[in-house]
Design a protein around this motif. Structure first.
Motif, PDB file in Angstrom:
ATOM      1  N   UNK A  68      35.443  44.030  44.526  1.00  0.00           N
ATOM      2  CA  UNK A  68      34.234  43.854  43.671  1.00  0.00           C
ATOM      3  C   UNK A  68      34.102  43.007  42.778  1.00  0.00           C
ATOM      4  N   UNK A  69      33.043  42.124  43.001  1.00  0.00           N
ATOM      5  CA  UNK A  69      32.477  41.068  42.096  1.00  0.00           C
ATOM      6  C   UNK A  69      31.212  41.554  41.733  1.00  0.00           C
ATOM      7  N   UNK A  70      31.069  41.576  40.319  1.00  0.00           N
ATOM      8  CA  UNK A  70      29.499  41.264  39.693  1.00  0.00           C
ATOM      9  C   UNK A  70      28.607  40.141  40.183  1.00  0.00           C
ATOM     10  N   UNK A 113      40.953  34.182  40.416  1.00  0.00           N
ATOM     11  CA  UNK A 113      41.502  34.761  40.434  1.00  0.00           C
ATOM     12  C   UNK A 113      42.218  36.376  40.454  1.00  0.00           C
ATOM     13  N   UNK A 114      41.442  36.530  40.117  1.00  0.00           N
ATOM     14  CA  UNK A 114      41.679  38.427  40.388  1.00  0.00           C
ATOM     15  C   UNK A 114      40.480  39.255  41.268  1.00  0.00           C
TER      16      UNK A 114
END
Length: 276
Positions: A91-93, A22-23
């Protein structure tokens, strides 16, 4: 040996703290946090101008010396596969980044020493629970003794694949044991090797490796983020006595058998038990 710098660790932790379906984490936000993670102090326009000019001068000097231009944090982390940049802007980890962060956050507990060693977790630290999990998964093929362990915590520790036996107490609600049986079936199907037993003889909480020092846990895992928690390695004599005692308890404890899970509705969600 330092794997990454403290600032890189800090930036990766920042991304992990925000990472959620959701972010959206903008690339610009990551790079700005990496460059200026602390609050600015307003010292007037001249200070900002001086800092900007100084920064440009440093970059130009590095370029003149043949070092090139320093890459930003998002590009650096993405280059090693620790994050991914989606659409060039979000960005995603990655799982690789999460694995690295688990290692970086891991408190080191020396289970071969006879000296008492303490690790304290702070409930105000958003990574307190992760720190605690790493602390209790520092020894292979261990027995975890936690009277108030529930399914959520079981799933978390199962990810580390180093705790193979779990002793839980008898004061949980009946539905908690049902959920535990269903969850155990899923973990076994996923290749985890873990066995759970229930005993009335438990009060304190321990991580008991096959050899070496026992770690005494100051809180149940479900209370880590509510209380300050201390993990203490015990001396050789105490460790051997506790290991022997809990082997006897384990042999007499009631086994919790895996049960194929049916559809679980909201009414099966249970409140966490009150510790005594």
């Amino acid at each position: 040996m330092e794997i990454v710098s403290k600032r890189t660790h800090q930036v990766l932790s920042y991304i992990a703290a925000l990472d959620s379906p959701d972010v959206l984490i903008p690339v610009e936000s990551v790079n700005e946090y990496g460059a200026n993670p602390n609050i600015h102090v307003d010292k007037g326009d001249w200070w900002d101008t001086a800092n900007t000019l100084a920064g440009l001068a440093r970059r130009q000097r590095a370029f003149d010396l043949g070092f090139g231009i320093q890459e930003n944090y998002s590009d650096f982390l993405a280059r090693f596969g620790w994050i991914e940049i989606q659409g060039g802007s979000v960005v995603r980890i990655t799982d690789l980044g999460k694995a690295l962060l688990r290692h970086l956050n891991k408190p080191v507990i020396d289970t071969t020493s006879n000296d008492l060693v303490e690790v304290v977790t702070d409930p105000d630290n958003p990574f307190a629970y992760a720190d605690a999990l790493d602390a209790v998964t520092s020894a292979e093929n261990s027995l975890l003794v936690d009277p108030y362990l529930r399914l959520d915590e079981l799933r978390d520790i199962a990810d580390f694949r180093v705790i193979t036996r779990v002793l839980i107490g008898h004061k949980l609600k009946p539905k908690d044991y049902t959920l535990m049986s269903h969850g155990l079936a899923g973990l076994l199907n996923a290749g985890n090797e873990i066995e759970i037993r229930k005993s009335t003889a438990l009060h304190d909480r321990y991580l008991i490796p096959p050899v070496g020092n026992v770690v005494m846990l100051g809180s149940s895992l479900n209370g880590i983020q509510k209380n300050i928690c201390t993990f203490t390695t015990l001396g050789t004599r105490s460790s051997e006595a506790l290991r022997s005692l809990h082997e006897e308890i384990w042999n007499e404890a009631e086994s919790i058998e895996p049960t194929a899970s049916q559809h679980r509705g909201p009414e099966e969600e249970t409140a966490k038990p009150t510790e005594s």
